[in-house]
Design an enzyme around this catalytic site. Structure first.
Site, PDB file in Angstrom:
ATOM      1  N   CYS A   1       7.721  24.828   9.769  1.00 19.37           N
ATOM      2  CA  CYS A   1       7.940  25.212   8.143  1.00 19.37           C
ATOM      3  C   CYS A   1       7.274  26.129   8.074  1.00 19.37           C
ATOM      4  O   CYS A   1       5.997  26.524   8.068  1.00 19.37           O
ATOM      5  CB  CYS A   1       7.197  23.909   7.584  1.00 19.37           C
ATOM      6  SG  CYS A   1       7.621  24.100   5.784  1.00 19.37           S
TER       7      CYS A   1
ATOM      8  N   CYS B   1       1.587  25.004   1.355  1.00 20.51           N
ATOM      9  CA  CYS B   1       2.028  23.954   0.672  1.00 20.51           C
ATOM     10  C   CYS B   1       0.743  22.764   0.872  1.00 20.51           C
ATOM     11  O   CYS B   1       0.445  22.393  -0.259  1.00 20.51           O
ATOM     12  CB  CYS B   1       3.260  23.516   1.105  1.00 20.51           C
ATOM     13  SG  CYS B   1       3.848  21.769   0.818  1.00 20.51           S
TER      14      CYS B   1
ATOM     15  N   CYS C   1       2.476  18.653   3.987  1.00 19.78           N
ATOM     16  CA  CYS C   1       2.156  18.134   5.564  1.00 19.78           C
ATOM     17  C   CYS C   1       0.615  18.587   5.986  1.00 19.78           C
ATOM     18  O   CYS C   1       0.432  19.721   5.455  1.00 19.78           O
ATOM     19  CB  CYS C   1       3.227  18.646   6.303  1.00 19.78           C
ATOM     20  SG  CYS C   1       4.967  18.338   6.113  1.00 19.78           S
TER      21      CYS C   1
ATOM     22  N   GLN D   1       9.580   2.394  -1.228  1.00 21.10           N
ATOM     23  CA  GLN D   1       9.360   3.281  -0.135  1.00 21.10           C
ATOM     24  C   GLN D   1       9.937   4.401   0.156  1.00 21.10           C
ATOM     25  O   GLN D   1      11.264   4.453   0.132  1.00 21.10           O
ATOM     26  CB  GLN D   1       9.249   2.400   1.338  1.00 21.10           C
ATOM     27  CG  GLN D   1       8.466   1.007   1.308  1.00 21.10           C
ATOM     28  CD  GLN D   1       6.991   1.296   1.427  1.00 21.10           C
ATOM     29  OE1 GLN D   1       6.633   2.437   1.763  1.00 21.10           O
ATOM     30  NE2 GLN D   1       6.132   0.262   1.236  1.00 21.10           N
TER      31      GLN D   1
ATOM     32  N   TYR E   1       1.508  -7.472  -4.514  1.00 20.31           N
ATOM     33  CA  TYR E   1       2.144  -6.246  -4.748  1.00 20.31           C
ATOM     34  C   TYR E   1       3.471  -6.162  -4.138  1.00 20.31           C
ATOM     35  O   TYR E   1       3.705  -5.320  -3.449  1.00 20.31           O
ATOM     36  CB  TYR E   1       1.122  -5.349  -3.799  1.00 20.31           C
ATOM     37  CG  TYR E   1      -0.450  -5.619  -4.058  1.00 20.31           C
ATOM     38  CD1 TYR E   1      -1.181  -5.025  -5.063  1.00 20.31           C
ATOM     39  CD2 TYR E   1      -1.155  -6.677  -3.175  1.00 20.31           C
ATOM     40  CE1 TYR E   1      -2.420  -5.184  -5.207  1.00 20.31           C
ATOM     41  CE2 TYR E   1      -2.422  -6.990  -3.383  1.00 20.31           C
ATOM     42  CZ  TYR E   1      -3.176  -6.110  -4.314  1.00 20.31           C
ATOM     43  OH  TYR E   1      -4.405  -6.294  -4.555  1.00 20.31           O
TER      44      TYR E   1
ATOM     45  N   GLU F   1       3.427  -8.351  -9.028  1.00 18.82           N
ATOM     46  CA  GLU F   1       3.397  -6.953  -9.153  1.00 18.82           C
ATOM     47  C   GLU F   1       3.126  -6.776 -10.661  1.00 18.82           C
ATOM     48  O   GLU F   1       3.709  -7.299 -11.611  1.00 18.82           O
ATOM     49  CB  GLU F   1       4.853  -6.534  -8.828  1.00 18.82           C
ATOM     50  CG  GLU F   1       5.510  -5.211  -9.327  1.00 18.82           C
ATOM     51  CD  GLU F   1       4.339  -3.947  -8.845  1.00 18.82           C
ATOM     52  OE1 GLU F   1       4.176  -4.025  -7.495  1.00 18.82           O
ATOM     53  OE2 GLU F   1       4.147  -2.908  -9.454  1.00 18.82           O
TER      54      GLU F   1
ATOM     55  N   ASP G   1       0.571  -5.884   0.339  1.00 20.38           N
ATOM     56  CA  ASP G   1       0.717  -4.672   0.332  1.00 20.38           C
ATOM     57  C   ASP G   1       0.482  -3.721  -0.627  1.00 20.38           C
ATOM     58  O   ASP G   1       1.054  -3.258  -1.574  1.00 20.38           O
ATOM     59  CB  ASP G   1       2.546  -4.727   0.654  1.00 20.38           C
ATOM     60  CG  ASP G   1       2.878  -3.264   0.807  1.00 20.38           C
ATOM     61  OD1 ASP G   1       2.267  -2.265   1.043  1.00 20.38           O
ATOM     62  OD2 ASP G   1       4.008  -2.939   0.624  1.00 20.38           O
TER      63      ASP G   1
ATOM     64  N   CYS H   1      -1.412   1.018   3.479  1.00 21.90           N
ATOM     65  CA  CYS H   1      -0.983   2.535   3.547  1.00 21.90           C
ATOM     66  C   CYS H   1      -2.519   3.406   3.649  1.00 21.90           C
ATOM     67  O   CYS H   1      -2.271   4.318   3.653  1.00 21.90           O
ATOM     68  CB  CYS H   1      -0.468   2.824   2.402  1.00 21.90           C
ATOM     69  SG  CYS H   1      -1.096   2.703   0.814  1.00 21.90           S
TER      70      CYS H   1
HETATM   71  N1  SAH Z   1       5.607  -4.202  -1.187  1.00 21.66           N
HETATM   72  C1  SAH Z   1       6.229  -3.128  -2.047  1.00 21.66           C
HETATM   73  C2  SAH Z   1       5.391  -2.112  -2.870  1.00 21.66           C
HETATM   74  C3  SAH Z   1       4.255  -1.808  -2.431  1.00 21.66           C
HETATM   75  S1  SAH Z   1       3.359  -0.595  -3.121  1.00 21.66           S
HETATM   76  C4  SAH Z   1       7.078  -2.441  -1.045  1.00 21.66           C
HETATM   77  O1  SAH Z   1       7.083  -2.213   0.033  1.00 21.66           O
HETATM   78  O2  SAH Z   1       8.128  -1.703  -1.655  1.00 21.66           O
HETATM   79  C5  SAH Z   1       1.919  -1.142  -3.861  1.00 21.66           C
HETATM   80  C6  SAH Z   1       2.447  -1.782  -5.243  1.00 21.66           C
HETATM   81  O3  SAH Z   1       1.443  -2.578  -5.908  1.00 21.66           O
HETATM   82  C7  SAH Z   1       3.367  -0.944  -6.244  1.00 21.66           C
HETATM   83  O4  SAH Z   1       4.418  -1.319  -6.607  1.00 21.66           O
HETATM   84  C8  SAH Z   1       2.105  -1.028  -7.595  1.00 21.66           C
HETATM   85  O5  SAH Z   1       2.671  -0.802  -8.746  1.00 21.66           O
HETATM   86  C9  SAH Z   1       1.507  -2.436  -7.049  1.00 21.66           C
HETATM   87  N2  SAH Z   1       0.165  -2.651  -7.962  1.00 21.66           N
HETATM   88  C10 SAH Z   1      -1.054  -2.019  -7.979  1.00 21.66           C
HETATM   89  N3  SAH Z   1      -2.034  -2.736  -8.446  1.00 21.66           N
HETATM   90  C11 SAH Z   1      -1.588  -3.966  -8.489  1.00 21.66           C
HETATM   91  C12 SAH Z   1      -2.085  -4.926  -8.873  1.00 21.66           C
HETATM   92  N4  SAH Z   1      -3.701  -5.128  -9.221  1.00 21.66           N
HETATM   93  N5  SAH Z   1      -1.629  -6.239  -8.710  1.00 21.66           N
HETATM   94  C13 SAH Z   1      -0.310  -6.146  -8.484  1.00 21.66           C
HETATM   95  N6  SAH Z   1       0.738  -5.353  -8.179  1.00 21.66           N
HETATM   96  C14 SAH Z   1      -0.129  -4.152  -8.173  1.00 21.66           C
END
Ligand code: SAH
Length: 457
Positions: free
Chosen positions: A78, A84, A87, A289, A318, A339, A387, A414
């Site tokens: 790139c 930037c 990356c 994602q 989450y 969530e 997650d 992540c």
């Molecule tokens: N499992 C989903 C989202 C993962 S990202 C996927 O794979 O698409 C993490 C998510 O946690 C986000 O949507 C965010 O809004 C949510 N989040 C953040 N803090 C939180 C909390 N304290 N309780 C519940 N959800 C939460």
């Protein structure tokens, strides 16, 4: 213990060999055991560096001359890579990136998690690790009578124009350029951060890789958009794949992208996309994602680690728009998803209905509050999938898991550092981490995703 005086001084030169790569992609060299972080240095490379800053326990340096190159060093494809900063690993071959990410996960599990012999599998990478992002969020500025849309130059607030981003779906590049040109034609002023004036702050494009549908989000300072109807009709005229045009209003003087008000300007409130057999409706503000191809790989691994037979009660903490929940629901008796973003839970419910899935139930709230309540009311999960965002799980949630004692925990992370921290707490509470699978969701960046499998001892 008295700290030794740093063995280096600012503005002096050293010949070093890099030993390691930090989680943010800097090379690490040690001078008499004292770590120096150097941008662009790679493990095993020999180089001359200049010390630029000395702190108590570490320092920074600049790469002056490379004597010996790593076998993984490549020329970044790139042209705007250095300016930037989106990356951080384009100067490393893809093979080298995957090796570095595996080492990173292994390293934090040992250092932070005190997990000595957990198996960390080789990272599952992409066959073609370019042009993968399905979402672009591009800041806009005024420049000599026109608009520029691109990226913030590293360590500055200067916006540099960008026609192509090599990790972005080409469709998104095209959509952003077209929307920029249309806004320019109708005299839309870009947001001026210093004076909190102007209209257009960011252009966001979201692309459904499987469906081909596109959402355009205009993030504006003011609710009023001059020539709004002309802009909309030009967008739909020139970009037939656009199914949804949304406005988000952010009137605050802040670098947070989104404000609280979201309005549909034209078309649907959401676009559709599919992962595996499941279709999802995705709205402007919901988390989805960014690498759909690797998302399938990640979710399949989470599902495999959950090891469902059809009789289990599962909690997906989450859950976002219910993506993992609905994957799990196909193989479980019952899934509960929680969530914090209300719009995401609305999407999750719609997604369950869209796929004829009736054994998934969703709740809005903090996982650390909702799950203890479920537990009090008699919900007992056999498997819990978490997650969380980068900061990891709340302690109260981990404590509830330890009280509820599901047979398995699947941790999708992540951020390897908070994963390692949380695994230690679960280990101390009676779980064993049996394996960890990193999945490369973000090629050419330092970001690293991993799934861990834990079983109750
Ligand atoms: N499992 C989903 C989202 C993962 S990202 C996927 O794979 O698409 C993490 C998510 O946690 C986000 O949507 C965010 O809004 C949510 N989040 C953040 N803090 C939180 C909390 N304290 N309780 C519940 N959800 C939460």
């Amino acid at each position: 213990m008295t700290k030794l005086k740093p063995p280096v001084e600012k503005n002096t030169y050293y010949d070093v060999t890099f030993e390691d790569l930090t989680h943010d992609g800097a090379g690490v060299a040690k001078i008499e055991g004292f770590p120096i972080f150097v941008q662009n240095g790679l493990p095993d490379e020999k180089a001359k560096i200049k010390i630029t800053k000395v702190k108590k326990g570490y320092g920074y340096g600049r790469l002056i001359e490379l004597y010996e190159e790593s076998r993984y060093r490549v020329d970044a494809p790139c042209p705007i890579y250095r300016e930037c900063g989106g990356c951080q690993l384009q100067h490393v071959s893809y093979e080298g990136q995957l090796i570095a990410k595996q080492k990173q996960v292994q390293g934090v599990l040992t250092r932070i998690g005190k997990l000595q012999d957990v198996e960390v599998h080789p990272v599952l990478g992409m066959e073609n690790p370019w042009r993968y992002r399905n979402k672009a969020q591009v800041p806009v500025a005024d420049r000599e009578g026109g608009l520029v849309a691109g990226f913030y130059q590293q360590r500055s607030h200067e916006i540099i124009d960008m026609e192509a981003c090599l990790i972005q779906q080409e469709k998104n590049d095209m959509v952003v350029q077209t929307v920029k040109t249309i806004c320019e034609k109708y005299g839309i002023q870009a947001y001026d951060e210093k004076n909190n004036k102007g209209v257009l702050r960011h252009i966001m494009a979201r692309y459904g890789l499987v469906s081909g549908e596109v959402m355009v989000v205009l993030i504006t300072r003011t609710k009023k958009i001059p020539n709004k109807d002309n802009i909309i009709s030009d967008i739909i005229g020139r970009l037939p794949e656009v199914k949804s045009i949304v406005q988000n209003v952010n009137h605050k003087q802040t670098n947070v992208i989104f404000g609280d008000e979201t309005n549909v300007l034209w078309g649907e409130e959401y676009i559709y996309d599919s992962i595996g057999d499941i279709r999802f409706a995705i709205s402007a503000r919901s988390f989805y994602q960014v690498n759909p191809e690797q998302t399938k790989v990640l979710y399949d691994k989470a599902l495999e680690y959950a090891g469902l037979t059809g009789n289990e009660t599962v909690i997906d903490a989450y859950c976002g728009i219910g993506t993992i929940s609905l994957f799990l629901a196909q193989k479980a008796k019952k899934v509960y998803g929680v969530e914090i973003v209300p719009e995401a839970i609305e999407d999750a419910k719609r997604n369950a209905a869209l796929n004829d899935i009736h054994n998934a139930e969703f709740a809005v709230g903090e996982a650390e509050v909702v799950i203890p309540n479920w537990y009090k009311n008699g919900v007992k999960a056999d498997v819990i999938v978490v997650d969380p965002p980068r900061k990891g799980c709340d302690e109260a949630l981990l404590q509830t898991i330890l009280n509820m004692k599901p047979k398995k925990v699947v941790y999708v992370s992540c951020n390897p550092a908070t994963l390692a921290r949380d695994l230690r707490i679960l280990e101390d509470g009676g779980y064993a981490t049996t394996e960890v699978q990193p999945v490369d969701m973000f090629p050419h960046t330092v970001h690293c995703e991993a799934v861990a499998k834990l079983i109750l001892k």
